[in-house]
Structures are given as C-alpha cells and as structure tokens.
Design a protein around this motif. Structure first.
Motif, PDB file in Angstrom:
ATOM      1  N   SER A 265       7.149 -31.120  27.019  1.00  0.00           N
ATOM      2  CA  SER A 265       8.047 -30.019  26.676  1.00  0.00           C
ATOM      3  C   SER A 265       7.601 -29.378  25.371  1.00  0.00           C
ATOM      4  O   SER A 265       7.253 -30.081  24.424  1.00  0.00           O
TER       5      SER A 265
ATOM      6  N   ASN B 115       8.069 -26.086  22.395  1.00  0.00           N
ATOM      7  CA  ASN B 115       8.837 -25.019  21.773  1.00  0.00           C
ATOM      8  C   ASN B 115       7.883 -23.927  21.320  1.00  0.00           C
ATOM      9  O   ASN B 115       6.666 -24.113  21.322  1.00  0.00           O
TER      10      ASN B 115
ATOM     11  N   GLN C 231       8.258 -30.492  20.683  1.00  0.00           N
ATOM     12  CA  GLN C 231       9.610 -30.468  20.133  1.00  0.00           C
ATOM     13  C   GLN C 231       9.664 -31.300  18.860  1.00  0.00           C
ATOM     14  O   GLN C 231       9.173 -32.428  18.812  1.00  0.00           O
TER      15      GLN C 231
END
Lengths: 109, 114
Positions: free
Chosen positions: A28, A30, A92
C-alpha cells in the motif's frame, strides 16, 4: 521497501493514438505521483493522485489504492508527449518517494 | 515564478577529483531533495532536508558524499573523491512542506567521470 513496477517498458505510437500506462505497487502506498521526463531530462509533475481520478487536458490518471495500482491515460498523442513517464509513491508512514523504472513513450509523426 | 535552479548543467571530471553541485529551490519551499538518476532508471533519493536539517540521509554514501543546506535555502552536494560509477544525473527537487507532497524538479546536473 516497496517495489514499483511499470508497464509497458517501451511504447511506440503514431501521433493521434491513445495509450494507457500502468503502475503496480508491491505494498500500500501514499502520495502517488506521475511524472513526465522530456528528452532533455526535465522531470515535470503531472499528477498527485493518491486515489481517485484526475484529468488535465488530454491526460488523466486513476489510482485504485486498495488494489495497489495506478493508470495514466494519454489521448490524441502528440510528438511532444514523447519521453519517459514515471510513477512514484511512498510507503504508509514513510516520506521517501520511490520511483518505478519508467515507461519510455515515443510518438512518431 | 522561477523553478528549481541547478548548476552546472554538465560536468566532466577525472576520477579521484572532487566535484560540487549547487541547487536553489523554489522560493518558500522548505523541503529540498537530492536524487541520483542512473541511465534508464528512475531517480533514487540521496538526501532530504526540512529547512536546514537533513531528515533522511540513509541513502547517501557518506564515505565520499556530503551535502549541506546552510540557512535552509540553497544546497550543495559534494563528491570527494569521484569514482567512475558516480557518472549519472544528479537532480534537485523541492516541495512546499514536509512529507512527500508534490515535488518540483530542477533540470539536473549530468556528471561524467573519466
């Protein structure tokens, strides 16, 4: 760290064609961003797109954060679109921007 | 508004010589980054400054590379001594605030070590 995979590595098109460039992340991310590096080496930020869809003229981008990928669409390509397109993102909680290897786009007249 | 300024644009030196690169970020941008870009690859972060503080220099080869950002504006990246493998493009970028928000890149310095 995260792995950023871009496809295709190379793309050659005629002027006026449309194209889709893809960016996959191993984790994941950002702060997902798309950049264009022109033949003279200048990196230009195209989109800051952590999620959703954005459009700017003939270019648009979509990020599906839950599935860890982003797409860059270029419509009605022009020769000035030639260059290398990079996507980049951060893990993240981290602030280091990690770039993919790029997609080299060549638009022929 | 002026963009990120870098100099020189090109530098050719012999191995074991020192070299320095200079960067002036966009006015008002507190965060400054130095990246290394090898041929055919994406940029890799060397060091990130928040104002005058180096907050991430984990990728900087400290045996030969050094950087400074006195007064939190201009920055200099130095290599001493240079090696053949240091041939690459050195990019400077800046952004308005902390974190990895939209970054604006300079034109880069292309270093060739002979």
């Amino acid at each position: 760290g995260i792995q950023v995979e871009q496809s295709p590595p190379d793309l050659i098109l005629q002027e006026g064609a449309n194209s889709t460039l893809r960016c996959n992340f191993s984790d994941s991310v950002n702060n997902l961003q798309w950049f264009h590096q022109n033949p003279w080496g200048q990196l230009i930020n195209l989109f800051y797109i952590p999620s959703g869809t954005k459009q700017n003229g003939r270019l648009s981008a979509t990020t599906v954060a839950t599935e860890r990928y982003s797409l860059l669409y270029i419509s009605s390509s022009q020769t000035t679109d030639s260059g290398v397109y990079f996507c980049a993102g951060t893990l993240q909680g981290a602030q280091k921007l990690v770039f993919g290897q790029g997609t080299r786009l060549t638009i022929n007249p | 508004e002026a963009g990120v300024v870098q100099s020189p644009r090109y530098k050719i030196i012999e191995k074991k010589q020192p070299v320095a690169f200079w960067c002036n970020p966009i006015s008002g941008h507190n965060t400054l980054y130095w990246y290394l870009q090898n041929l055919g690859q994406g940029p890799e972060l060397l060091i990130r400054y928040e104002n005058e503080e180096a907050v991430d220099d984990s990728q900087l080869p400290k045996d030969r590379f050094s950087a400074e950002r006195l007064k939190g504006v201009d920055s200099t990246l130095k290599i001493q001594p240079a090696e053949l493998g240091d041939s690459a493009v050195y990019l400077c970028a800046s952004s308005p605030g902390g974190g990895a928000d939209t970054q604006y890149f300079g034109p880069g310095t292309r270093l060739t070590v002979l």
